[in-house]
Scaffold this motif. Structure first.
Motif, PDB file in Angstrom:
ATOM      1  N   ALA A  15       8.180   0.673   6.327  1.00  0.00           N
ATOM      2  CA  ALA A  15       8.423   0.359   4.919  1.00  0.00           C
ATOM      3  C   ALA A  15       9.762   0.988   4.544  1.00  0.00           C
ATOM      4  O   ALA A  15      10.000   2.159   4.805  1.00  0.00           O
ATOM      5  N   ILE A  16      10.633   0.192   3.953  1.00  0.00           N
ATOM      6  CA  ILE A  16      11.961   0.656   3.590  1.00  0.00           C
ATOM      7  C   ILE A  16      12.177   0.411   2.110  1.00  0.00           C
ATOM      8  O   ILE A  16      11.897  -0.669   1.603  1.00  0.00           O
ATOM      9  N   ALA A  17      12.660   1.449   1.421  1.00  0.00           N
ATOM     10  CA  ALA A  17      12.985   1.331   0.000  1.00  0.00           C
ATOM     11  C   ALA A  17      14.400   1.848  -0.196  1.00  0.00           C
ATOM     12  O   ALA A  17      14.789   2.858   0.382  1.00  0.00           O
ATOM     13  N   SER A  18      15.163   1.136  -1.023  1.00  0.00           N
ATOM     14  CA  SER A  18      16.525   1.602  -1.283  1.00  0.00           C
ATOM     15  C   SER A  18      16.922   1.267  -2.704  1.00  0.00           C
ATOM     16  O   SER A  18      16.440   0.313  -3.303  1.00  0.00           O
ATOM     17  N   LYS A  19      17.794   2.101  -3.213  1.00  0.00           N
ATOM     18  CA  LYS A  19      18.355   1.901  -4.545  1.00  0.00           C
ATOM     19  C   LYS A  19      19.768   2.455  -4.473  1.00  0.00           C
ATOM     20  O   LYS A  19      19.955   3.634  -4.189  1.00  0.00           O
ATOM     21  N   GLU A  48      -0.735  -5.328   3.415  1.00  0.00           N
ATOM     22  CA  GLU A  48      -1.677  -5.240   2.301  1.00  0.00           C
ATOM     23  C   GLU A  48      -1.643  -3.856   1.642  1.00  0.00           C
ATOM     24  O   GLU A  48      -1.555  -3.727   0.420  1.00  0.00           O
ATOM     25  N   ILE A  49      -1.707  -2.809   2.445  1.00  0.00           N
ATOM     26  CA  ILE A  49      -1.705  -1.439   1.910  1.00  0.00           C
ATOM     27  C   ILE A  49      -0.373  -1.142   1.235  1.00  0.00           C
ATOM     28  O   ILE A  49      -0.332  -0.589   0.129  1.00  0.00           O
ATOM     29  N   TYR A  50       0.719  -1.533   1.873  1.00  0.00           N
ATOM     30  CA  TYR A  50       2.041  -1.299   1.276  1.00  0.00           C
ATOM     31  C   TYR A  50       2.189  -2.087  -0.034  1.00  0.00           C
ATOM     32  O   TYR A  50       2.782  -1.601  -0.988  1.00  0.00           O
ATOM     33  N   GLY A  51       1.605  -3.280  -0.089  1.00  0.00           N
ATOM     34  CA  GLY A  51       1.623  -4.063  -1.325  1.00  0.00           C
ATOM     35  C   GLY A  51       0.898  -3.345  -2.452  1.00  0.00           C
ATOM     36  O   GLY A  51       1.356  -3.324  -3.611  1.00  0.00           O
ATOM     37  N   ALA A  99       0.434   6.201  -6.328  1.00  0.00           N
ATOM     38  CA  ALA A  99       1.180   5.529  -5.260  1.00  0.00           C
ATOM     39  C   ALA A  99       1.612   6.536  -4.196  1.00  0.00           C
ATOM     40  O   ALA A  99       1.502   6.274  -2.991  1.00  0.00           O
ATOM     41  N   ALA A 100       2.109   7.697  -4.630  1.00  0.00           N
ATOM     42  CA  ALA A 100       2.537   8.733  -3.681  1.00  0.00           C
ATOM     43  C   ALA A 100       1.345   9.242  -2.870  1.00  0.00           C
ATOM     44  O   ALA A 100       1.450   9.430  -1.654  1.00  0.00           O
ATOM     45  N   ASN A 101       0.207   9.457  -3.519  1.00  0.00           N
ATOM     46  CA  ASN A 101      -0.985   9.924  -2.803  1.00  0.00           C
ATOM     47  C   ASN A 101      -1.485   8.874  -1.807  1.00  0.00           C
ATOM     48  O   ASN A 101      -1.912   9.216  -0.700  1.00  0.00           O
ATOM     49  N   ALA A 102      -1.430   7.607  -2.186  1.00  0.00           N
ATOM     50  CA  ALA A 102      -1.839   6.549  -1.261  1.00  0.00           C
ATOM     51  C   ALA A 102      -0.891   6.495  -0.061  1.00  0.00           C
ATOM     52  O   ALA A 102      -1.323   6.297   1.074  1.00  0.00           O
ATOM     53  N   LEU A 103       0.390   6.687  -0.314  1.00  0.00           N
ATOM     54  CA  LEU A 103       1.369   6.674   0.780  1.00  0.00           C
ATOM     55  C   LEU A 103       1.135   7.848   1.734  1.00  0.00           C
ATOM     56  O   LEU A 103       1.239   7.700   2.949  1.00  0.00           O
ATOM     57  N   ILE A 104       0.788   9.001   1.183  1.00  0.00           N
ATOM     58  CA  ILE A 104       0.499  10.175   2.022  1.00  0.00           C
ATOM     59  C   ILE A 104      -0.726   9.914   2.894  1.00  0.00           C
ATOM     60  O   ILE A 104      -0.743  10.272   4.073  1.00  0.00           O
ATOM     61  N   ARG A 105      -1.760   9.285   2.305  1.00  0.00           N
ATOM     62  CA  ARG A 105      -2.986   9.015   3.064  1.00  0.00           C
ATOM     63  C   ARG A 105      -2.736   8.071   4.236  1.00  0.00           C
ATOM     64  O   ARG A 105      -3.435   8.133   5.238  1.00  0.00           O
ATOM     65  N   HIS A 106      -1.748   7.195   4.095  1.00  0.00           N
ATOM     66  CA  HIS A 106      -1.513   6.176   5.113  1.00  0.00           C
ATOM     67  C   HIS A 106      -0.250   6.426   5.931  1.00  0.00           C
ATOM     68  O   HIS A 106       0.277   5.516   6.568  1.00  0.00           O
ATOM     69  N   SER A 107       0.258   7.654   5.913  1.00  0.00           N
ATOM     70  CA  SER A 107       1.428   7.992   6.725  1.00  0.00           C
ATOM     71  C   SER A 107       1.417   9.494   6.986  1.00  0.00           C
ATOM     72  O   SER A 107       0.525  10.203   6.543  1.00  0.00           O
ATOM     73  N   ASP A 108       2.435   9.951   7.679  1.00  0.00           N
ATOM     74  CA  ASP A 108       2.528  11.371   8.039  1.00  0.00           C
ATOM     75  C   ASP A 108       3.713  12.028   7.344  1.00  0.00           C
ATOM     76  O   ASP A 108       4.477  12.752   7.972  1.00  0.00           O
ATOM     77  N   ILE A 109       3.875  11.777   6.069  1.00  0.00           N
ATOM     78  CA  ILE A 109       4.986  12.363   5.332  1.00  0.00           C
ATOM     79  C   ILE A 109       4.453  13.340   4.301  1.00  0.00           C
ATOM     80  O   ILE A 109       3.272  13.340   3.978  1.00  0.00           O
ATOM     81  N   THR A 110       5.339  14.157   3.770  1.00  0.00           N
ATOM     82  CA  THR A 110       4.945  15.153   2.778  1.00  0.00           C
ATOM     83  C   THR A 110       4.906  14.515   1.395  1.00  0.00           C
ATOM     84  O   THR A 110       5.406  13.406   1.194  1.00  0.00           O
ATOM     85  N   LEU A 111       4.340  15.242   0.446  1.00  0.00           N
ATOM     86  CA  LEU A 111       4.258  14.746  -0.929  1.00  0.00           C
ATOM     87  C   LEU A 111       5.657  14.565  -1.508  1.00  0.00           C
ATOM     88  O   LEU A 111       5.934  13.579  -2.199  1.00  0.00           O
TER      89      LEU A 111
END
Length: 189
Positions: free
Chosen positions: A129-133, A148-151, A165-177
């Motif tokens: 998943a890539i996000a940029s601004k 589906e999960i990323y959506g 959203a941040a908590n869901a991302l943490i649950r589905h990856s290995d990154i910090t808060l």
């Protein structure tokens, strides 16, 4: 005629030297093959064998380091976790990066029943998943994410519920808060 004798002798000596060197080289190769030198292993098979040597936590941390581009740290983790040599650790991490392997528990007879539909599930592939601004870009790579999960995570972020959203991302990856919040900040618009 006498002027051609010396160049011809030099040419014959050089040709003989090349022939002797080629013969020595081919003998060295054939003796190495007879001594049991094996061709390099298939990288996919090397990745499977390397992944089998890791515990679930080591596997997750190793892929987190690979996803973050920290190859040296990943090699060090593999080296310390398995006790393989440094060259073997380098080759294993390269194979794991090129051919991602899901974690397989040592006891395949045990089947885990998930009580929650949203509980993290491991997929046989790594999702990016890539996000940029502007000029800021963040990437999350995990085998617990899919479209589906990323959506759902993007929907939460865009609806203003950035913490969920941040908590869901943490649950589905290995990154910090902190990393998850930085990623989500690039999604909410």
């Amino acid at each position: 005629m006498e002027s051609l004798v010396i160049p011809v002798i030099i040419l014959v000596v050089v040709a003989a030297g090349v022939a002797v060197a080629a013969r020595a080289f081919s003998r060295r190769q054939s003796s190495a093959m007879e001594a049991g030198s094996v061709p390099p292993p298939d990288p996919v098979e090397l990745a499977r064998n390397a992944a089998a040597k890791l515990t679930e936590d080591q596997h997750r941390r190793l892929y987190a380091l690979i996803a973050q581009g920290q190859a040296m740290a990943a090699i060090k983790l593999y080296y310390e976790s398995t006790g393989d040599g440094l060259r073997a650790a380098r080759d294993a991490v390269a194979a794991l990066a090129a051919h991602p392997q899901p974690y397989r528990s040592p006891a395949p007879d045990v089947v885990e029943v998930e009580a929650d539909d949203d509980a993290p599930q491991r997929f046989p592939y790594r999702y990016r998943a890539i996000a940029s601004k502007g000029d800021v870009t963040r990437e999350v790579s995990s085998n617990m994410l899919n479209d589906e999960i990323y959506g759902r995570i993007r929907t939460l972020a865009r609806s203003g519920d950035t913490e969920a959203a941040a908590n869901a991302l943490i649950r589905h990856s290995d990154i910090t808060l902190k990393q998850a919040r930085e990623f989500i900040a690039l999604l909410d618009e």
